[in-house]
Design a protein around this motif. Structure first.
Motif, PDB file in Angstrom:
ATOM      1  N   ARG B  42      24.690  11.573  -6.178  1.00 37.42           N
ATOM      2  CA  ARG B  42      24.644  10.121  -6.327  1.00 37.42           C
ATOM      3  C   ARG B  42      25.539   9.513  -5.257  1.00 37.42           C
ATOM      4  O   ARG B  42      26.699   9.895  -5.120  1.00 37.42           O
ATOM      5  N   PHE B  43      24.992   8.566  -4.504  1.00 41.91           N
ATOM      6  CA  PHE B  43      25.756   7.877  -3.462  1.00 41.91           C
ATOM      7  C   PHE B  43      25.865   6.403  -3.844  1.00 41.91           C
ATOM      8  O   PHE B  43      24.870   5.789  -4.219  1.00 41.91           O
ATOM      9  N   GLU B  44      27.069   5.860  -3.741  1.00 44.66           N
ATOM     10  CA  GLU B  44      27.269   4.425  -3.941  1.00 44.66           C
ATOM     11  C   GLU B  44      27.672   3.823  -2.606  1.00 44.66           C
ATOM     12  O   GLU B  44      28.680   4.223  -2.017  1.00 44.66           O
ATOM     13  N   LEU B  45      26.881   2.883  -2.119  1.00 47.94           N
ATOM     14  CA  LEU B  45      27.101   2.281  -0.806  1.00 47.94           C
ATOM     15  C   LEU B  45      27.466   0.813  -0.957  1.00 47.94           C
ATOM     16  O   LEU B  45      26.883   0.109  -1.789  1.00 47.94           O
ATOM     17  N   GLU B  46      28.407   0.360  -0.149  1.00 46.18           N
ATOM     18  CA  GLU B  46      28.679  -1.070   0.000  1.00 46.18           C
ATOM     19  C   GLU B  46      28.072  -1.495   1.327  1.00 46.18           C
ATOM     20  O   GLU B  46      28.477  -0.996   2.380  1.00 46.18           O
ATOM     21  N   VAL B  47      27.099  -2.402   1.274  1.00 44.85           N
ATOM     22  CA  VAL B  47      26.400  -2.767   2.510  1.00 44.85           C
ATOM     23  C   VAL B  47      26.343  -4.283   2.653  1.00 44.85           C
ATOM     24  O   VAL B  47      26.432  -5.030   1.677  1.00 44.85           O
ATOM     25  N   ASP B  48      26.175  -4.720   3.916  1.00 41.95           N
ATOM     26  CA  ASP B  48      25.974  -6.141   4.195  1.00 41.95           C
ATOM     27  C   ASP B  48      24.671  -6.618   3.574  1.00 41.95           C
ATOM     28  O   ASP B  48      23.709  -5.855   3.468  1.00 41.95           O
ATOM     29  N   ASP B  49      24.640  -7.905   3.236  1.00 40.71           N
ATOM     30  CA  ASP B  49      23.417  -8.460   2.663  1.00 40.71           C
ATOM     31  C   ASP B  49      22.276  -8.481   3.675  1.00 40.71           C
ATOM     32  O   ASP B  49      21.109  -8.641   3.301  1.00 40.71           O
ATOM     33  N   THR B  50      22.633  -8.323   4.958  1.00 40.31           N
ATOM     34  CA  THR B  50      21.594  -8.350   5.991  1.00 40.31           C
ATOM     35  C   THR B  50      20.733  -7.084   5.986  1.00 40.31           C
ATOM     36  O   THR B  50      19.639  -7.088   6.543  1.00 40.31           O
ATOM     37  N   LEU B  51      21.202  -6.012   5.377  1.00 34.34           N
ATOM     38  CA  LEU B  51      20.425  -4.763   5.356  1.00 34.34           C
ATOM     39  C   LEU B  51      19.272  -4.896   4.355  1.00 34.34           C
ATOM     40  O   LEU B  51      19.506  -5.103   3.169  1.00 34.34           O
ATOM     41  N   LEU B  56      17.599   0.504   4.145  1.00 33.99           N
ATOM     42  CA  LEU B  56      18.235   1.359   3.140  1.00 33.99           C
ATOM     43  C   LEU B  56      17.401   2.612   2.893  1.00 33.99           C
ATOM     44  O   LEU B  56      17.936   3.718   2.743  1.00 33.99           O
ATOM     45  N   HIS B  57      16.079   2.437   2.836  1.00 36.35           N
ATOM     46  CA  HIS B  57      15.178   3.576   2.642  1.00 36.35           C
ATOM     47  C   HIS B  57      15.320   4.567   3.794  1.00 36.35           C
ATOM     48  O   HIS B  57      15.369   5.788   3.594  1.00 36.35           O
ATOM     49  N   LYS B  58      15.475   4.032   5.008  1.00 36.67           N
ATOM     50  CA  LYS B  58      15.608   4.887   6.183  1.00 36.67           C
ATOM     51  C   LYS B  58      16.933   5.659   6.137  1.00 36.67           C
ATOM     52  O   LYS B  58      16.982   6.853   6.464  1.00 36.67           O
ATOM     53  N   ILE B  59      17.998   4.982   5.737  1.00 35.90           N
ATOM     54  CA  ILE B  59      19.306   5.644   5.623  1.00 35.90           C
ATOM     55  C   ILE B  59      19.222   6.787   4.611  1.00 35.90           C
ATOM     56  O   ILE B  59      19.686   7.908   4.850  1.00 35.90           O
ATOM     57  N   ALA B  60      18.610   6.513   3.466  1.00 35.74           N
ATOM     58  CA  ALA B  60      18.511   7.539   2.428  1.00 35.74           C
ATOM     59  C   ALA B  60      17.668   8.710   2.900  1.00 35.74           C
ATOM     60  O   ALA B  60      18.023   9.881   2.696  1.00 35.74           O
ATOM     61  N   GLU B  61      16.565   8.388   3.554  1.00 34.52           N
ATOM     62  CA  GLU B  61      15.615   9.429   3.956  1.00 34.52           C
ATOM     63  C   GLU B  61      16.173  10.301   5.078  1.00 34.52           C
ATOM     64  O   GLU B  61      15.985  11.519   5.091  1.00 34.52           O
TER      65      GLU B  61
END
Lengths: 79, 79
Positions: B42-51, B56-61
């Motif tokens: 399980r990964f918890e990410l803090e990301v900018d609202d611009t993403l 996000l799908h690309k980062i995960a994949e």
């Protein structure tokens, strides 16, 4: 049968070098905008309906999480 | 900022020796009633609202999951 999910994450005050390594890798790979990553574990259990919440909490606390450095949550998944 | 959770689990057709070891340990420790365990990440990410969801799908994949043997899901957590 019931499906249970146990999420185990490092406590907020514990350093998470795996997560920090992912933040660094994202930057190098050109993915901007991710400021923090924390990595934990997810367990999916198939259990008898006879197991109550207390028993599940005990399993998570004693076997799945190291409560010195990790926090956990137990949830039942709708079938 | 947005909080994102990425769950990564071994595919159903992939053996999960870690999960099987947990099933065995539960039996030896006296916890009956658990018939299957699968362990993932399980990964918890803090990301900018611009993403956006595509990013996000690309980062995960590309970085968080090994899609040969794992499946993943991306979800936004309400703040």
């Amino acid at each position: 049968m019931a499906r249970i999910v146990v999420d185990v994450m490092p406590k907020a005050e514990i350093l998470d070098p795996q997560g920090q390594a992912i933040v660094g890798a994202l930057g190098r790979l050109g993915f901007a905008g991710v400021s923090d990553v924390r990595q934990g574990k997810r367990f999916e259990l198939e259990v008898d309906d006879t197991l109550d919440d207390d028993a599940l909490h005990k399993i998570a606390e004693e076997l799945l999480a190291n409560t010195v450095i990790e926090e956990f949550s137990v949830s039942r998944v709708a079938q």
